[in-house]
Design an enzyme around this catalytic site. Structure first.
Site, PDB file in Angstrom:
ATOM      1  N   PRO A 111       0.297  -1.373  -6.224  1.00  0.00           N
ATOM      2  CA  PRO A 111      -0.428  -0.732  -5.120  1.00  0.00           C
ATOM      3  C   PRO A 111       0.391   0.407  -4.533  1.00  0.00           C
ATOM      4  CG  PRO A 111       0.482  -2.862  -4.417  1.00  0.00           C
ATOM      5  CD  PRO A 111       0.742  -2.734  -5.892  1.00  0.00           C
ATOM      6  N   CYS A 168       5.893  -4.442   2.530  1.00  0.00           N
ATOM      7  CA  CYS A 168       5.802  -3.072   3.044  1.00  0.00           C
ATOM      8  C   CYS A 168       6.883  -2.816   4.097  1.00  0.00           C
ATOM      9  CB  CYS A 168       4.415  -2.798   3.625  1.00  0.00           C
ATOM     10  SG  CYS A 168       4.290  -1.111   4.251  1.00  0.00           S
ATOM     11  N   ASN A 175       9.504  -5.690 -10.496  1.00  0.00           N
ATOM     12  CA  ASN A 175       9.136  -4.365  -9.976  1.00  0.00           C
ATOM     13  C   ASN A 175      10.366  -3.605  -9.470  1.00  0.00           C
ATOM     14  OD1 ASN A 175       7.842  -3.213  -6.870  1.00  0.00           O
ATOM     15  ND2 ASN A 175       7.436  -2.218  -8.811  1.00  0.00           N
ATOM     16  N   ARG A 205       5.955   4.306  -8.794  1.00  0.00           N
ATOM     17  CA  ARG A 205       6.269   5.742  -8.895  1.00  0.00           C
ATOM     18  C   ARG A 205       6.299   6.235 -10.333  1.00  0.00           C
ATOM     19  NH1 ARG A 205      11.623   5.375  -5.803  1.00  0.00           N
ATOM     20  NH2 ARG A 205      11.526   3.444  -7.018  1.00  0.00           N
TER      21      ARG A 205
HETATM   22  C1  LIG Z   1       3.545   6.194  -2.019  1.00  0.00           C
HETATM   23  C2  LIG Z   1       3.774   4.703  -2.115  1.00  0.00           C
HETATM   24  C3  LIG Z   1       2.880   3.843  -1.520  1.00  0.00           C
HETATM   25  C4  LIG Z   1       3.070   2.454  -1.604  1.00  0.00           C
HETATM   26  N1  LIG Z   1       2.123   1.613  -1.064  1.00  0.00           N
HETATM   27  C5  LIG Z   1       2.257   0.269  -1.256  1.00  0.00           C
HETATM   28  C6  LIG Z   1       1.252  -0.637  -0.852  1.00  0.00           C
HETATM   29  O1  LIG Z   1       0.183  -0.250  -0.320  1.00  0.00           O
HETATM   30  N2  LIG Z   1       1.478  -1.962  -1.059  1.00  0.00           N
HETATM   31  C7  LIG Z   1       2.620  -2.438  -1.659  1.00  0.00           C
HETATM   32  O2  LIG Z   1       2.783  -3.651  -1.840  1.00  0.00           O
HETATM   33  N3  LIG Z   1       3.568  -1.599  -2.061  1.00  0.00           N
HETATM   34  C8  LIG Z   1       3.420  -0.275  -1.905  1.00  0.00           C
HETATM   35  N4  LIG Z   1       4.371   0.571  -2.389  1.00  0.00           N
HETATM   36  C9  LIG Z   1       5.527  -0.008  -3.116  1.00  0.00           C
HETATM   37  C10 LIG Z   1       5.278  -0.056  -4.609  1.00  0.00           C
HETATM   38  O3  LIG Z   1       4.178  -0.869  -4.930  1.00  0.00           O
HETATM   39  C11 LIG Z   1       6.528  -0.578  -5.364  1.00  0.00           C
HETATM   40  O4  LIG Z   1       6.814  -1.878  -4.935  1.00  0.00           O
HETATM   41  C12 LIG Z   1       7.757   0.291  -5.138  1.00  0.00           C
HETATM   42  O5  LIG Z   1       7.433   1.667  -5.158  1.00  0.00           O
HETATM   43  C13 LIG Z   1       8.832   0.021  -6.210  1.00  0.00           C
HETATM   44  O6  LIG Z   1       8.320   0.230  -7.491  1.00  0.00           O
HETATM   45  P1  LIG Z   1       8.616   1.572  -8.347  1.00  0.00           P
HETATM   46  O7  LIG Z   1      10.106   1.667  -8.478  1.00  0.00           O
HETATM   47  O8  LIG Z   1       7.907   1.324  -9.648  1.00  0.00           O
HETATM   48  O9  LIG Z   1       8.088   2.732  -7.562  1.00  0.00           O
HETATM   49  C14 LIG Z   1       4.210   1.934  -2.283  1.00  0.00           C
HETATM   50  C15 LIG Z   1       5.116   2.824  -2.878  1.00  0.00           C
HETATM   51  C16 LIG Z   1       4.921   4.187  -2.811  1.00  0.00           C
HETATM   52  C17 LIG Z   1       5.915   5.115  -3.474  1.00  0.00           C
END
Ligand SMILES: Cc1cc2nc3c(=O)[nH]c(=O)nc-3n(C[C@H](O)[C@H](O)[C@H](O)COP(=O)(O)O)c2cc1C
Length: 327
Positions: free
Chosen positions: A16, A101, A201, A226
């Protein structure tokens, strides 16, 4: 991996992302081979009051269904009531609870990662939701609140005991936000400590990262945020890598094609003004790393209608064709 009685065509999911993983982008990721997509987080309270905005966030297309819906909040009964609404919705296969979050406006209400400081309340939330929901319930959280409160292993055990059907763990503390490196060791420890599926993750940007994450942690699935921005091909590449093939990278022509298609679908769905505004960040991500990308991004960022944006992108394609030869 099996989450309750659910199986997926693969276990690499789109995480998400508020403001990013809307109905159009989720559909694109699914078409690239992503096993499951999550909606942006939606407020349990807003769901109860029937907010129009929230209703909009929960629209699901045929292309992406069934999806995981993510909700946030901290009132167990209100959250259970909100989840009950999904029971007869075939487009939803999982209810995911946001306990990770880090945003100040969420944490100050006791929601999101604040729940990691209150495992008792977090457990109560999962128990109430399990009573009300006919869908599998999963929890997404972090390594801990800060370096003095790293409790993800105990937290995962508490979620399992409360009835969670799977957990997804981002290996950073709330305090780290998105800084530093994700700690995959904590994911390995959680996998060793619980019997429900563990979805790893954090910092998966390439298919090599995906392979490493699974090798290092033994996690059952992966969720990518990301790394999918402007790069839905990551799902195709990981699928190819896991099936022993040589992953094929997208050409710049493919990037521009998918980018244009993304804008066209967004214009149809959201209307011209909103689509052009919202798509700016996606376009910048699609072309990132290509020649002159910054100039093109700056040009696009001042456009107000999609015809001009398409024109800039087609001229850009011609420029790239001249430099690289048609791929
Ligand atoms: C722009 C943005 C919005 C996000 N919104 C949510 C969200 O609504 N709910 C959630 O559980 N995590 C949210 N996250 C966290 C991501 O789901 C994820 O846990 C975090 O970015 C680490 O993963 P990655 O290294 O693959 O980016 C958000 C991350 C980003 C960058």
């Amino acid at each position: 991996m099996k989450i309750a009685n659910l199986e997926f065509k693969n276990n690499v999911f789109l995480a998400p992302m508020a403001g990013v993983t809307d109905i159009i982008f989720r559909g694109i990721c699914k078409s690239m081979g992503c096993g499951l997509v999550y909606t942006e987080m939606v407020s349990a309270k807003a769901l109860q009051y029937g907010s129009k905005n929230t209703e909009e966030l929960l629209k699901i297309s045929k292309k992406e269904a069934p999806v995981a819906v993510q909700i946030f909040g901290s009132d167990p009964l209100a959250m259970a009531k909100a989840c009950e609404q999904f029971n007869n919705d075939e487009k939803i296969c999982i209810v995911d609870i946001n306990m990770g979050c880090p945003a100040p406006k969420i944490v100050k209400n006791g929601d999101g990662s604040a729940l990691m400081k209150n495992p008792k309340l977090a457990s109560e939330i999962i128990k109430e939701i399990k009573r009300a929901s006919s869908k599998p319930v999963t929890v997404k959280f972090r390594k801990g609140f800060d370096e003095d409160n790293i409790n993800a292993v105990d937290f995962a055990k508490a979620m399992e005991a409360a009835g969670a059907d799977a957990v997804a763990v981002h290996g950073r503390t709330r305090k780290q936000m998105y800084e530093g490196k994700a700690d995959w060791e904590i994911i390995r420890q959680i996998k060793a400590a619980v019997s429900i599926p563990v979805i790893g993750n954090g910092d998966v940007f390439t298919f090599e990262d995906a392979i490493n994450l699974v090798e290092k942690t033994n996690c059952d699935g992966i969720i990518i945020a990301r790394g999918a921005q402007g790069n839905p091909w990551i799902f195709r590449e990981i699928g190819e890598a896991f099936s022993g093939k040589n992953p094929v990278k997208p050409t710049y022509n493919e990037k521009i094609d998918v980018c244009i298609n993304h804008i066209q679908e967004a214009v149809k769905y959201f209307g011209e003004e909103k689509a052009v505004r919202e798509l700016r960040k996606h376009i910048a991500w699609y072309i990132k790393g290509l020649r002159n990308a910054t100039d093109i991004k700056n040009k696009i960022n001042v456009q107000k209608n999609s015809v001009e944006v398409f024109d800039i992108l087609e001229k850009y394609r011609n420029e790239l064709n001249k430099v690289y030869g048609i791929e």
